[in-house]
Write an enzyme that holds these catalytic residues in place. Sequence first.
Site, short mmCIF file in Angstrom:
data_model
loop_
_atom_site.label_atom_id
_atom_site.label_comp_id
_atom_site.label_asym_id
_atom_site.label_seq_id
_atom_site.Cartn_x
_atom_site.Cartn_y
_atom_site.Cartn_z
CG ASP A 122 -1.89 -1.12 1.28
OD1 ASP A 122 -2.20 -1.65 0.20
OD2 ASP A 122 -2.34 -1.47 2.39
CE LYS A 123 0.26 8.61 -0.85
NZ LYS A 123 -0.74 9.68 -1.01
#
Length: 303
Positions: A122-123
Amino acid sequence: MRADKVAASLFSNFSRNDLAHWIKVGDLSINGERKKTKDKLVEGDVLILDVEIVKTEEWHKPEKLDLDVVYEDEDVLVLNKPSGLVMHPGAGNGHGTLLNGLLAYRPVLEGLPRAGIVHRLDKDTSGLLVVACSSLAYKNLTKMIAIKAVQRRYHAVCEGKLVSGFDVDRPIGRDPKNRTKQVVSESGKQAFTEIRVMQRYSSHSLVQAELKTGRTHQIRVHLSSLGHPLVGDSKYGARRILPKGIDKESSNVVREFKRQALHSASLGFEHPITGEPKRFSARWPRDFRKLVEVLGGKEETWD
């Protein structure tokens, strides 16, 4: 007719492979449900395609980024991704992604799907990931991940004091009310996570989470579903609780932690070409280390 054949006739501007994939993951639904590609459809069935399309030229724009390369050879790259770095271009993130940086670092990756990216973080998750740099490595690594032959261990700080470790075997699917979220759902795909307690604090726990499957937001969803969301993860219910008696400066560190407290700490696999065992570890980034410190813990490794 089979669902994939119906989809191909209705959405003729997309490839059959893409349509088959979207059916499998539920992005192309039939009567609001996920079906198999071979399921038979009849007149009156409703197909809805809900996907994000990125222009090809956006995917293939090299941009020089300061990549933290842990290991590299002709066939693989192992990177330590900082939090805040998006994996690949999408809506609102047309450039400055890891994919763009990879194309600048290794131009040959333009010939591979997603520039050799075989799994995602995830970012706002930091830590290790592996990238394929040749067609054979891409094929083999993709297969290895599918058969759970790549060991991925994460460190996370969650809310609540856990007594002991446990395994979570609960299916995960897309939230029908919010398509940017995932939820535990009997109609979802199998998801299995091993949770082990590393350190206990007065109101939080430092855990190791090992993925046995690779569902979107899996660790975040599983821990949240059991009442232990990750620190900073407002998307999945973090309450920003504070230990009793904590001083103001330390409370600000916990309350204002700007991302989910999740770090990909170790990665292990057999080299996709040579078969040589490979294992890598990455220290906690500064924000994660500070969070553990104010909660009363210290940095450590975990096997």
